[in-house]
Design a protein around this motif. Structure first.
Motif, PDB file in Angstrom:
ATOM      1  N   PHE A 292     -11.880   6.926  -3.404  1.00 22.08           N
ATOM      2  CA  PHE A 292     -12.644   8.174  -3.423  1.00 22.08           C
ATOM      3  C   PHE A 292     -13.239   8.361  -4.814  1.00 22.08           C
ATOM      4  O   PHE A 292     -12.509   8.430  -5.806  1.00 22.08           O
ATOM      5  CB  PHE A 292     -11.758   9.370  -3.044  1.00 22.08           C
ATOM      6  N   SER A 293     -14.547   8.400  -4.867  1.00 22.25           N
ATOM      7  CA  SER A 293     -15.287   8.647  -6.098  1.00 22.25           C
ATOM      8  C   SER A 293     -15.765  10.100  -6.087  1.00 22.25           C
ATOM      9  O   SER A 293     -16.372  10.551  -5.112  1.00 22.25           O
ATOM     10  CB  SER A 293     -16.489   7.690  -6.171  1.00 22.25           C
ATOM     11  N   ILE A 294     -15.466  10.843  -7.166  1.00 17.66           N
ATOM     12  CA  ILE A 294     -15.880  12.248  -7.274  1.00 17.66           C
ATOM     13  C   ILE A 294     -16.660  12.393  -8.583  1.00 17.66           C
ATOM     14  O   ILE A 294     -16.113  12.789  -9.614  1.00 17.66           O
ATOM     15  CB  ILE A 294     -14.673  13.203  -7.240  1.00 17.66           C
ATOM     16  N   PRO A 295     -17.959  12.073  -8.563  1.00 18.57           N
ATOM     17  CA  PRO A 295     -18.716  11.982  -9.819  1.00 18.57           C
ATOM     18  C   PRO A 295     -19.229  13.301 -10.367  1.00 18.57           C
ATOM     19  O   PRO A 295     -19.601  13.367 -11.542  1.00 18.57           O
ATOM     20  CB  PRO A 295     -19.888  11.074  -9.433  1.00 18.57           C
ATOM     21  N   HIS A 296     -19.289  14.343  -9.535  1.00 20.65           N
ATOM     22  CA  HIS A 296     -19.935  15.587  -9.962  1.00 20.65           C
ATOM     23  C   HIS A 296     -18.992  16.783 -10.038  1.00 20.65           C
ATOM     24  O   HIS A 296     -19.438  17.920 -10.157  1.00 20.65           O
ATOM     25  CB  HIS A 296     -21.089  15.924  -9.011  1.00 20.65           C
ATOM     26  N   GLY A 297     -17.687  16.554  -9.962  1.00 21.84           N
ATOM     27  CA  GLY A 297     -16.748  17.671  -9.937  1.00 21.84           C
ATOM     28  C   GLY A 297     -16.432  18.275 -11.292  1.00 21.84           C
ATOM     29  O   GLY A 297     -15.953  19.398 -11.386  1.00 21.84           O
TER      30      GLY A 297
ATOM     31  N   MET B 278       0.808  -1.207   0.000  1.00 28.16           N
ATOM     32  CA  MET B 278       0.000   0.000   0.000  1.00 28.16           C
ATOM     33  C   MET B 278       0.847   1.266   0.000  1.00 28.16           C
ATOM     34  O   MET B 278       0.356   2.334  -0.283  1.00 28.16           O
ATOM     35  CB  MET B 278      -0.907   0.039   1.237  1.00 28.16           C
ATOM     36  N   SER B 279       2.117   1.137   0.351  1.00 28.18           N
ATOM     37  CA  SER B 279       3.029   2.278   0.367  1.00 28.18           C
ATOM     38  C   SER B 279       2.513   3.411   1.258  1.00 28.18           C
ATOM     39  O   SER B 279       2.650   4.593   0.924  1.00 28.18           O
ATOM     40  CB  SER B 279       3.257   2.800  -1.063  1.00 28.18           C
ATOM     41  N   GLY B 280       1.905   3.045   2.379  1.00 29.09           N
ATOM     42  CA  GLY B 280       1.428   4.063   3.314  1.00 29.09           C
ATOM     43  C   GLY B 280       0.104   4.688   2.938  1.00 29.09           C
ATOM     44  O   GLY B 280      -0.361   5.602   3.621  1.00 29.09           O
ATOM     45  N   ARG B 281      -0.523   4.232   1.874  1.00 29.70           N
ATOM     46  CA  ARG B 281      -1.811   4.793   1.462  1.00 29.70           C
ATOM     47  C   ARG B 281      -2.948   4.148   2.243  1.00 29.70           C
ATOM     48  O   ARG B 281      -2.895   2.968   2.586  1.00 29.70           O
ATOM     49  CB  ARG B 281      -2.036   4.568  -0.040  1.00 29.70           C
ATOM     50  N   TYR B 282      -3.985   4.935   2.493  1.00 29.64           N
ATOM     51  CA  TYR B 282      -5.182   4.380   3.127  1.00 29.64           C
ATOM     52  C   TYR B 282      -5.915   3.492   2.121  1.00 29.64           C
ATOM     53  O   TYR B 282      -5.947   3.797   0.922  1.00 29.64           O
ATOM     54  CB  TYR B 282      -6.095   5.508   3.599  1.00 29.64           C
ATOM     55  N   PRO B 283      -6.538   2.405   2.600  1.00 24.01           N
ATOM     56  CA  PRO B 283      -7.224   1.474   1.681  1.00 24.01           C
ATOM     57  C   PRO B 283      -8.605   1.999   1.269  1.00 24.01           C
ATOM     58  O   PRO B 283      -9.633   1.344   1.464  1.00 24.01           O
ATOM     59  CB  PRO B 283      -7.327   0.196   2.515  1.00 24.01           C
ATOM     60  N   PHE B 284      -8.617   3.200   0.717  1.00 20.58           N
ATOM     61  CA  PHE B 284      -9.857   3.893   0.374  1.00 20.58           C
ATOM     62  C   PHE B 284      -9.952   4.103  -1.132  1.00 20.58           C
ATOM     63  O   PHE B 284      -8.943   4.346  -1.809  1.00 20.58           O
ATOM     64  CB  PHE B 284      -9.920   5.284   1.023  1.00 20.58           C
TER      65      PHE B 284
ATOM     66  N   ALA C 264      -2.639   9.935  -1.132  1.00 22.94           N
ATOM     67  CA  ALA C 264      -2.842   9.431   0.228  1.00 22.94           C
ATOM     68  C   ALA C 264      -3.755   8.209   0.290  1.00 22.94           C
ATOM     69  O   ALA C 264      -3.814   7.552   1.321  1.00 22.94           O
ATOM     70  CB  ALA C 264      -3.425  10.535   1.118  1.00 22.94           C
ATOM     71  N   VAL C 265      -4.468   7.909  -0.799  1.00 21.87           N
ATOM     72  CA  VAL C 265      -5.423   6.805  -0.778  1.00 21.87           C
ATOM     73  C   VAL C 265      -5.133   5.826  -1.910  1.00 21.87           C
ATOM     74  O   VAL C 265      -4.401   6.134  -2.851  1.00 21.87           O
ATOM     75  CB  VAL C 265      -6.881   7.319  -0.872  1.00 21.87           C
ATOM     76  N   GLU C 266      -5.717   4.661  -1.810  1.00 23.63           N
ATOM     77  CA  GLU C 266      -5.466   3.606  -2.787  1.00 23.63           C
ATOM     78  C   GLU C 266      -5.915   3.986  -4.191  1.00 23.63           C
ATOM     79  O   GLU C 266      -5.237   3.688  -5.175  1.00 23.63           O
ATOM     80  CB  GLU C 266      -6.170   2.315  -2.343  1.00 23.63           C
ATOM     81  N   ALA C 267      -7.068   4.658  -4.308  1.00 22.58           N
ATOM     82  CA  ALA C 267      -7.567   4.993  -5.651  1.00 22.58           C
ATOM     83  C   ALA C 267      -8.509   6.181  -5.583  1.00 22.58           C
ATOM     84  O   ALA C 267      -9.201   6.409  -4.589  1.00 22.58           O
ATOM     85  CB  ALA C 267      -8.293   3.794  -6.262  1.00 22.58           C
ATOM     86  N   LEU C 268      -8.521   6.943  -6.675  1.00 20.71           N
ATOM     87  CA  LEU C 268      -9.438   8.066  -6.837  1.00 20.71           C
ATOM     88  C   LEU C 268      -9.977   8.025  -8.264  1.00 20.71           C
ATOM     89  O   LEU C 268      -9.215   7.884  -9.218  1.00 20.71           O
ATOM     90  CB  LEU C 268      -8.727   9.393  -6.564  1.00 20.71           C
TER      91      LEU C 268
END
Length: 269
Positions: free
Chosen positions: A9-14, A1-7, A50-54
């Motif tokens: 983040f979906s940003i569908p309306h930006g 994970m290299s220190g990333r949170y296992p999260f 900072a997170v696993e995927a965006l």
């Protein structure tokens, strides 16, 4: 994970872009398109390092709303996946030029389904233990809603449950455990202590994204809504250009990540 949170983040309306397929048909100004999107959410929740995927979306929700079911389009729905009115009732398209079935199909195939495929691919191939679907909300409910004019909380956290995060009925669906939603609410309330209320499933209970992708894999999903009054007041925004104070956005982004990290420390321990 290299220190990333296992999260995830979906940003569908930006996104605020106009699909080339509808250019020339649109009734809205650039300012109206931005206002009816979720401006600045791509910055507020931009935790790429900072997170696993965006996963985000370039197109404005006013043209393709990925947080609606793919069958919710006109004339069945005016505020669905393909919209014909804005939050204040303004027509999206010039008279007689609203998308027909063929154009709707093109928009769904080119923009809507690829976004959902990206979310599914991340869930299937990456180390994701909880996913967040991230939005902003107007300070008061807009005219098209049943609760028009009602003030909104500072944050709304949603799992399709009641105001305590519990299922609405026995055996009913929630997209994450009630204890998790309560822990996240406590973490946000501590981070933003004295600035406003953090609500659960009020006024939003979560949308199509959280439900559809939770049901597919049972990955926990939580919808987050931030009140735009936190960064769109006269103190922080140029009303002409809609350019927001970068320092304020950076501050809020850090505090949001701190709140989510605090939540994870509690529930994963």
């Amino acid at each position: 994970m290299s220190g990333r949170y296992p999260f995830l983040f979906s940003i569908p309306h930006g996104g605020v872009s106009v699909p080339p397929e509808v250019r020339g048909l649109v009734n809205l100004s650039r300012k109206e398109i931005v206002f009816n999107s979720d401006p600045h959410t791509r910055l507020l929740y931009g935790f790429d390092d900072a997170v696993e995927a965006l996963v985000d979306f370039e197109v404005s929700r006013i043209f393709v709303d990925t947080n609606r079911a793919p069958y919710e389009y006109p004339p069945r729905a005016q505020d669905g996946v393909i919209k014909v009115i804005t939050q204040d009732g303004t027509p999206v398209y010039r008279k007689g030029l609203a998308p027909g079935r063929d154009l709707i199909g093109t928009l769904l195939q080119k923009y809507y389904f690829p976004f959902h495929n990206r979310l599914a691919d991340v869930i299937d191939t990456r180390h994701v233990e909880v996913a967040f679907d991230c939005h902003s909300m107007l300070p008061k409910a807009p005219p098209v809603r049943m609760d028009a004019g009602r003030p909104r909380p500072l944050f709304c956290l949603s799992n399709r449950g009641d105001r305590f995060g519990k299922p609405l009925r026995k055996g009913g669906l929630v997209t994450c455990p009630p204890e998790w939603l309560s822990a996240l609410a406590r973490s946000f309330q501590a981070e933003f202590d004295g600035e406003g209320r953090v609500a659960m499933n009020d006024p939003f209970r979560g949308g199509f994204i959280t439900v559809a992708h939770h049901q597919r894999t049972r990955t926990p999903w939580i919808q987050i809504e931030i009140n735009r009054d936190l960064y769109e007041t006269e103190e922080y925004i140029d009303t002409g250009s809609h350019k927001v104070d970068e320092a304020r956005i950076a501050e809020l982004r850090g505090r949001i990540l701190s709140a989510v990290a605090g939540f994870w420390e509690e529930v994963s321990g």
